[in-house]
Design an enzyme around this catalytic site. Structure first.
Site, PDB file in Angstrom:
ATOM      1  N   CYS A 172      -1.188  -1.867  -4.992  1.00  0.00           N
ATOM      2  CA  CYS A 172      -0.362  -0.708  -5.354  1.00  0.00           C
ATOM      3  C   CYS A 172       0.305  -0.058  -4.156  1.00  0.00           C
ATOM      4  O   CYS A 172       1.285   0.670  -4.314  1.00  0.00           O
ATOM      5  CB  CYS A 172      -1.203   0.331  -6.093  1.00  0.00           C
ATOM      6  SG  CYS A 172      -1.806  -0.229  -7.697  1.00  0.00           S
ATOM      7  N   HIS A 196       4.208   4.106 -12.956  1.00  0.00           N
ATOM      8  CA  HIS A 196       3.715   3.437 -11.753  1.00  0.00           C
ATOM      9  C   HIS A 196       4.159   1.973 -11.727  1.00  0.00           C
ATOM     10  O   HIS A 196       3.386   1.064 -12.045  1.00  0.00           O
ATOM     11  CB  HIS A 196       2.185   3.545 -11.731  1.00  0.00           C
ATOM     12  CG  HIS A 196       1.506   2.869 -10.595  1.00  0.00           C
ATOM     13  ND1 HIS A 196       2.116   2.610  -9.374  1.00  0.00           N
ATOM     14  CD2 HIS A 196       0.223   2.385 -10.477  1.00  0.00           C
ATOM     15  CE1 HIS A 196       1.261   2.001  -8.575  1.00  0.00           C
ATOM     16  NE2 HIS A 196       0.106   1.848  -9.213  1.00  0.00           N
ATOM     17  N   CYS A 205      -4.432   4.847  -3.785  1.00  0.00           N
ATOM     18  CA  CYS A 205      -5.495   3.844  -3.888  1.00  0.00           C
ATOM     19  C   CYS A 205      -4.868   2.476  -4.127  1.00  0.00           C
ATOM     20  O   CYS A 205      -3.789   2.364  -4.726  1.00  0.00           O
ATOM     21  CB  CYS A 205      -6.462   4.199  -5.006  1.00  0.00           C
ATOM     22  SG  CYS A 205      -5.717   4.410  -6.635  1.00  0.00           S
TER      23      CYS A 205
END
Length: 383
Positions: free
Chosen positions: A89, A339, A369
């Protein structure tokens, strides 16, 4: 040490899964933000040393080094290379870090850094399952070294988020109240036009598609939990999305040569690891490490962007850092805005820069994260 400057930053709106970008090629999404970014400034694009993009699940139309494909699709000279990176991510945030490091080392003067992801076409974990020889959709199965260290423990972001909720005593109501506030902040930001300067129209889409005006705490309370006996639901998790974003990172020499007006200075970059089983807690020690290295306290930070992978990620970070919630994800986060995993790091940086300019803040901090229990931290200083 030479400075790295952010000259400009732009993004598409974030599209919902199956939304406005569902028919677009991901290379064209990335090419659009690259060409928009470069087209705003009067310089020879052949001066660009590299195009660095984050992107996960590099299969199909996202394979073959999509950064290079996007650079060519954007009309950049064939002499300009491109490289695609994967830090899960945090990939696009790492792209910015690599760009800044290239400039700070003196080996590069001008780099386009960003990310792209089309989750409508390639759902998360698509690459995990592709060609898996062990009959499993996780890449750890079959690794003797991994098994020797972590055994057969389940590695799942859902489990990790639930573990955080349990360890930090975060109730279902705590998480749903945070998620509801994320939507409210995002809706307010859209209504007030706070994202207008950072978004470039693509495929007719000019507004983030994720925020839900019709959501409520009552609706959230009626959803099933993600895991049996847990406290988290889809309402407190980031949305599956499509998007692209890009930043222009320059050295002092490039700033002078091309007459750029830098908008921010990269003050600090770092990345740290933590427990890969709990997976999502690394932003806490990573932020503590970054602040110490930068000689700053959390009170010195005027705006924070921490990715809302799940509500407990941010709530635990807030609890341990003692940060002012009013400074964190001021305009909502991934729970509301979405996202697009390989893009989000650059989307957050773009929004952080514009928020500092809107409010007149000096320092902005970004963290998120990442798979494997990692977290990047970037601190920028508005100029």
């Amino acid at each position: 040490m030479p400075e790295a400057y952010i000259v400009d930053a732009v993004r598409t709106a974030v599209g919902r899964r199956g939304g406005g970008f569902a028919g677009a090629h991901p290379a064209d999404m990335a090419a659009h933000v690259i060409s928009t970014l470069v087209g705003r400034h009067d310089f020879d694009p052949a001066a660009i040393d590299d195009v660095i993009l984050g992107c996960l699940d590099n299969i199909g139309s996202q394979a073959g080094d999509i950064a290079r494909t996007a650079a060519l699709a954007a009309g950049l000279p064939e002499s300009v290379p491109g490289v695609t990176i994967d830090r899960q991510c945090g990939s696009a945030q790492q792209a910015v870090h690599f760009a800044a490091q290239g400039v700070m080392s003196g080996t590069s003067d001008l780099i386009v850094a960003g990310g792209v992801q089309k989750m409508s076409q390639f759902p998360i974990l698509s690459a995990f399952a592709a060609g898996e020889p062990y009959g499993s959709t996780d890449p750890w199965t079959g690794s003797k070294g991994w098994a020797a260290r972590y055994g057969n423990e389940e590695i799942s972001q859902f489990r990790g988020a639930e573990m955080i909720a349990e360890q930090w005593n975060l109730t279902r109501k705590d998480n749903e109240a945070f998620a509801y506030e994320s939507h409210q902040r995002a809706l307010r930001a859209i209504a007030e036009g706070r994202f207008d300067r950072e978004i470039t129209e693509f495929e007719g889409v000019t507004v983030d598609e994720g925020p839900r005006a019709d959501t409520s705490l009552e609706k959230m309370a009626g959803l099933k939990t993600l895991v049996p006996g847990g406290v988290l639901t889809a309402a407190v998790a980031s949305q599956i999305s499509d998007g692209a974003a890009a930043l222009l990172v320059a050295s002092e020499a490039a700033v002078e040569r091309f007459g750029f007006t830098p908008r921010a200075r990269v003050h600090h970059i770092s990345v740290r690891g933590a427990d890969p089983v709990m997976m999502l807690t690394a932003p806490i020690p990573a932020t503590q490490h970054a602040l110490k290295r930068a000689g700053l306290s959390i009170d010195d930070i005027d705006a924070v962007e921490i990715n809302e992978a799940f509500a407990p990620v941010v709530l635990a970070w807030l609890a341990d850092l003692g940060a002012d919630p009013a400074k964190v994800n001021i305009n909502g986060g991934a729970i509301a805005l979405g996202h697009p995993i390989g893009c989000t790091g650059a989307r957050l940086m773009t929004s952080l820069l514009h928020e500092l300019e809107r409010t007149g803040g000096r320092y902005g901090l970004q963290t998120m994260c990442e798979g494997g229990g990692q977290a990047n931290v970037t601190i920028i200083e508005r100029l």
